[in-house]
Design a protein around this motif. Sequence first.
Motif, PDB file in Angstrom:
ATOM      1  N   TRP A 235       0.638  -1.163  -0.025  1.00  0.00           N
ATOM      2  CA  TRP A 235       0.126  -0.035   0.014  1.00  0.00           C
ATOM      3  C   TRP A 235       0.876   1.156  -0.185  1.00  0.00           C
ATOM      4  O   TRP A 235       1.604   1.411   1.005  1.00  0.00           O
ATOM      5  CB  TRP A 235      -0.915  -0.033   1.190  1.00  0.00           C
ATOM      6  CG  TRP A 235      -2.133   0.747   1.272  1.00  0.00           C
ATOM      7  CD1 TRP A 235      -2.063   1.751   0.058  1.00  0.00           C
ATOM      8  CD2 TRP A 235      -3.391   0.908   1.837  1.00  0.00           C
ATOM      9  NE1 TRP A 235      -3.562   2.542   0.370  1.00  0.00           N
ATOM     10  CE2 TRP A 235      -4.188   1.801   1.466  1.00  0.00           C
ATOM     11  CE3 TRP A 235      -3.683   0.149   3.093  1.00  0.00           C
ATOM     12  CZ2 TRP A 235      -5.451   2.258   2.415  1.00  0.00           C
ATOM     13  CZ3 TRP A 235      -4.704   0.247   3.750  1.00  0.00           C
ATOM     14  CH2 TRP A 235      -5.814   1.424   3.224  1.00  0.00           C
ATOM     15  N   ARG A 236       0.692   2.120  -1.045  1.00  0.00           N
ATOM     16  CA  ARG A 236       1.451   3.457  -1.167  1.00  0.00           C
ATOM     17  C   ARG A 236       0.319   4.332  -0.468  1.00  0.00           C
ATOM     18  O   ARG A 236      -0.277   4.957  -1.093  1.00  0.00           O
ATOM     19  CB  ARG A 236       1.831   3.862  -2.559  1.00  0.00           C
ATOM     20  CG  ARG A 236       2.346   4.954  -2.553  1.00  0.00           C
ATOM     21  CD  ARG A 236       1.982   5.933  -3.890  1.00  0.00           C
ATOM     22  NE  ARG A 236       0.875   6.643  -3.228  1.00  0.00           N
ATOM     23  CZ  ARG A 236      -0.128   7.049  -4.061  1.00  0.00           C
ATOM     24  NH1 ARG A 236      -0.185   6.915  -5.331  1.00  0.00           N
ATOM     25  NH2 ARG A 236      -1.160   7.647  -3.535  1.00  0.00           N
ATOM     26  N   LYS A 237       0.878   4.569   0.689  1.00  0.00           N
ATOM     27  CA  LYS A 237      -0.235   5.315   1.597  1.00  0.00           C
ATOM     28  C   LYS A 237       0.596   6.598   2.330  1.00  0.00           C
ATOM     29  O   LYS A 237       1.373   5.991   3.170  1.00  0.00           O
ATOM     30  CB  LYS A 237      -0.823   4.408   2.347  1.00  0.00           C
ATOM     31  CG  LYS A 237      -2.062   4.975   3.360  1.00  0.00           C
ATOM     32  CD  LYS A 237      -2.907   4.009   3.659  1.00  0.00           C
ATOM     33  CE  LYS A 237      -4.334   4.577   4.413  1.00  0.00           C
ATOM     34  NZ  LYS A 237      -4.139   5.375   5.483  1.00  0.00           N
ATOM     35  N   GLY A 238       0.124   7.599   2.460  1.00  0.00           N
ATOM     36  CA  GLY A 238       0.936   8.597   3.320  1.00  0.00           C
ATOM     37  C   GLY A 238       2.190   8.986   3.036  1.00  0.00           C
ATOM     38  O   GLY A 238       2.775   8.618   2.063  1.00  0.00           O
ATOM     39  N   CYS A 239       3.061   9.657   3.915  1.00  0.00           N
ATOM     40  CA  CYS A 239       4.169  10.205   3.589  1.00  0.00           C
ATOM     41  C   CYS A 239       5.501   9.431   4.319  1.00  0.00           C
ATOM     42  O   CYS A 239       6.537   9.739   4.319  1.00  0.00           O
ATOM     43  CB  CYS A 239       4.595  11.556   3.927  1.00  0.00           C
ATOM     44  SG  CYS A 239       3.776  12.660   2.803  1.00  0.00           S
ATOM     45  N   SER A 240       5.026   8.547   5.161  1.00  0.00           N
ATOM     46  CA  SER A 240       5.873   7.747   6.354  1.00  0.00           C
ATOM     47  C   SER A 240       6.152   6.553   5.687  1.00  0.00           C
ATOM     48  O   SER A 240       6.923   5.610   6.467  1.00  0.00           O
ATOM     49  CB  SER A 240       5.079   7.685   7.536  1.00  0.00           C
ATOM     50  OG  SER A 240       4.052   7.064   7.675  1.00  0.00           O
ATOM     51  N   SER A 241       5.908   5.816   4.428  1.00  0.00           N
ATOM     52  CA  SER A 241       6.081   4.510   4.045  1.00  0.00           C
ATOM     53  C   SER A 241       7.288   4.373   3.344  1.00  0.00           C
ATOM     54  O   SER A 241       7.855   3.214   3.104  1.00  0.00           O
ATOM     55  CB  SER A 241       4.918   4.349   3.213  1.00  0.00           C
ATOM     56  OG  SER A 241       3.688   4.139   3.802  1.00  0.00           O
ATOM     57  N   LEU A 242       8.288   5.503   3.362  1.00  0.00           N
ATOM     58  CA  LEU A 242       9.169   5.108   2.703  1.00  0.00           C
ATOM     59  C   LEU A 242      10.199   4.280   3.118  1.00  0.00           C
ATOM     60  O   LEU A 242      10.729   4.390   4.303  1.00  0.00           O
ATOM     61  CB  LEU A 242      10.127   6.549   2.283  1.00  0.00           C
ATOM     62  CG  LEU A 242      11.174   6.700   1.523  1.00  0.00           C
ATOM     63  CD1 LEU A 242      10.935   6.383   0.163  1.00  0.00           C
ATOM     64  CD2 LEU A 242      11.972   8.208   1.584  1.00  0.00           C
ATOM     65  N   GLY A 243      10.848   3.067   2.425  1.00  0.00           N
ATOM     66  CA  GLY A 243      11.597   2.101   2.957  1.00  0.00           C
ATOM     67  C   GLY A 243      10.983   1.338   3.831  1.00  0.00           C
ATOM     68  O   GLY A 243      11.801   0.394   4.507  1.00  0.00           O
ATOM     69  N   ASN A 244       9.810   1.324   4.182  1.00  0.00           N
ATOM     70  CA  ASN A 244       9.273   0.369   5.333  1.00  0.00           C
ATOM     71  C   ASN A 244       7.980  -0.479   4.825  1.00  0.00           C
ATOM     72  O   ASN A 244       7.694  -0.048   3.746  1.00  0.00           O
ATOM     73  CB  ASN A 244       8.388   1.430   6.469  1.00  0.00           C
ATOM     74  CG  ASN A 244       9.797   2.427   7.261  1.00  0.00           C
ATOM     75  OD1 ASN A 244      10.634   1.827   7.382  1.00  0.00           O
ATOM     76  ND2 ASN A 244       9.217   3.608   7.352  1.00  0.00           N
ATOM     77  N   LEU A 245       7.736  -1.444   5.503  1.00  0.00           N
ATOM     78  CA  LEU A 245       6.528  -2.327   5.186  1.00  0.00           C
ATOM     79  C   LEU A 245       5.226  -1.554   5.454  1.00  0.00           C
ATOM     80  O   LEU A 245       4.920  -0.934   6.391  1.00  0.00           O
ATOM     81  CB  LEU A 245       6.598  -3.467   5.881  1.00  0.00           C
ATOM     82  CG  LEU A 245       7.976  -4.289   5.957  1.00  0.00           C
ATOM     83  CD1 LEU A 245       7.746  -5.767   6.840  1.00  0.00           C
ATOM     84  CD2 LEU A 245       8.176  -4.909   4.506  1.00  0.00           C
ATOM     85  N   ARG A 246       4.359  -1.507   4.397  1.00  0.00           N
ATOM     86  CA  ARG A 246       3.045  -1.090   4.392  1.00  0.00           C
ATOM     87  C   ARG A 246       2.138  -2.150   3.617  1.00  0.00           C
ATOM     88  O   ARG A 246       2.467  -1.801   2.347  1.00  0.00           O
ATOM     89  CB  ARG A 246       3.050   0.364   4.031  1.00  0.00           C
ATOM     90  CG  ARG A 246       1.766   1.053   4.279  1.00  0.00           C
ATOM     91  CD  ARG A 246       1.655   1.297   5.581  1.00  0.00           C
ATOM     92  NE  ARG A 246       0.021   1.792   6.026  1.00  0.00           N
ATOM     93  CZ  ARG A 246       0.030   3.100   6.376  1.00  0.00           C
ATOM     94  NH1 ARG A 246       1.070   3.977   6.039  1.00  0.00           N
ATOM     95  NH2 ARG A 246      -1.177   3.642   6.741  1.00  0.00           N
ATOM     96  N   PHE A 247       1.341  -2.589   4.141  1.00  0.00           N
ATOM     97  CA  PHE A 247       0.412  -3.998   3.284  1.00  0.00           C
ATOM     98  C   PHE A 247      -1.107  -3.340   3.662  1.00  0.00           C
ATOM     99  O   PHE A 247      -1.595  -3.009   4.611  1.00  0.00           O
ATOM    100  CB  PHE A 247       0.831  -5.215   3.630  1.00  0.00           C
ATOM    101  CG  PHE A 247       2.250  -5.374   3.453  1.00  0.00           C
ATOM    102  CD1 PHE A 247       2.907  -5.440   2.318  1.00  0.00           C
ATOM    103  CD2 PHE A 247       2.771  -5.871   4.559  1.00  0.00           C
ATOM    104  CE1 PHE A 247       3.946  -5.740   2.073  1.00  0.00           C
ATOM    105  CE2 PHE A 247       4.266  -6.197   4.467  1.00  0.00           C
ATOM    106  CZ  PHE A 247       4.794  -6.299   3.103  1.00  0.00           C
ATOM    107  N   ALA A 248      -1.790  -3.744   2.616  1.00  0.00           N
ATOM    108  CA  ALA A 248      -3.352  -3.648   2.652  1.00  0.00           C
ATOM    109  C   ALA A 248      -3.749  -5.163   2.381  1.00  0.00           C
ATOM    110  O   ALA A 248      -3.079  -6.041   1.655  1.00  0.00           O
ATOM    111  CB  ALA A 248      -3.977  -2.848   1.815  1.00  0.00           C
ATOM    112  N   VAL A 249      -4.467  -5.637   3.537  1.00  0.00           N
ATOM    113  CA  VAL A 249      -5.039  -7.051   3.511  1.00  0.00           C
ATOM    114  C   VAL A 249      -6.648  -6.939   3.483  1.00  0.00           C
ATOM    115  O   VAL A 249      -7.067  -6.626   4.453  1.00  0.00           O
ATOM    116  CB  VAL A 249      -4.573  -7.660   4.489  1.00  0.00           C
ATOM    117  CG1 VAL A 249      -5.081  -9.305   4.707  1.00  0.00           C
ATOM    118  CG2 VAL A 249      -2.897  -7.970   4.858  1.00  0.00           C
TER     119      VAL A 249
END
Length: 410
Positions: A235-249
Amino acid sequence: MKTASRPLIKPDQRGPALAARRATKMAASAHAYVRGSTVRFYEWLEEGGGATLPEGPAVWICGDCHVGNLGPVGGRDGDLEVQIRDLDQTVIGNPAHDLVRLGLSLATAARGSDLPGVMTARMLEGMVAGYEASFEADPGEEPAPRRRGRHARLPPLMRKLLHSAARRSWKHLADERIEGVAPVIPLGARFWPLQPAERRALRELIATEELRSLVAGLRGRNGGARVTVADSAYWRKGCSSLGNLRFAVLAAVQAEEDARPRYCLLDVKEAVSAAAPRYPDAAMPRDNAGRVVEGARHLSPHLGQRMLATRLLGRSVFLRELLPQDLKFEIERLDRDEGIALATSLAGVVGRAHARQLDAAARQAWLAELRRRRSKTLDAPSWLWRAVVELVANHEAAYLEHCRRHALQG
């Protein structure tokens, strides 16, 4: 699986794509820049900008207290309140930091609405009045659920958003997030393909009893229902996902008595170290996801009761089910009356989050400290006014420089 016409972002392309997206969002306005530049605020504190701030009581603070991180939040039992929505930066620290950060956010929103500078001063006065009022009342006396007229005294912007949130259903959330109620996450601009290891790890996570119990027990569902993965994506979401895990399930919740499953959307996010300074002797969970969930339970009970801290792919993550009632304030333009009323109410939300953690003596001591150092002409602490003025100038210059670099990069 449905896909968009544009080329999909592959896992090894996430970093550059996220960096470009963040730069574009932060260039949109000075207020957007403030929302996306939490670290700059704490750099200002570290460099001595916060030297005149009072040392407040040790409580869980938001750590990133801007307007966009406040809004209606749904509870497990269907209740609805305006609470803090984002706790990534939460720590046990100085509550004055939340006040200054909120003041900065409101001041840049006022400037973006072309309001005169005197209105910024009046909004800060309203903010302090709303915050202090929450310490004068019993913080345990939350309004009873669904009481008639309970939101009548809220400003129109907040009341309108609450009424809109109360009317929302799963279809509204699905239409906004995944473009319809079909049990599929469409790959494209917002959702990107997963690596096989990521997809496998998410299936294993959803299969745990801890996760099943959390999801199945929400909002009157059958606590014994089976929970499985219908689809998942990065999930490309917000400004804080850079380099971190972020998933939609997208999870399917199937009870024996149901002819077909119900669906829900889970947000899985990597927890990283907080930039917000903590009090040195504060006892907090060492695990970052545990810290976020514990802070949420103190500051935003509706949110904290439906969050889970765990591990995924060797990293600390927290997850929550997104509810249709979860909305945030999006300020496009404020008029004079709206600005003061909104500042008063939002600061009251933050004040209640702080106050419920303190006993009566500690609340009165912090209230007395806040009421010191007032000028004869401005009914707000001088330290707050000076901090917001300095930060507005600091962020305005940084925002223009950010826009220049962004323009040169095309």
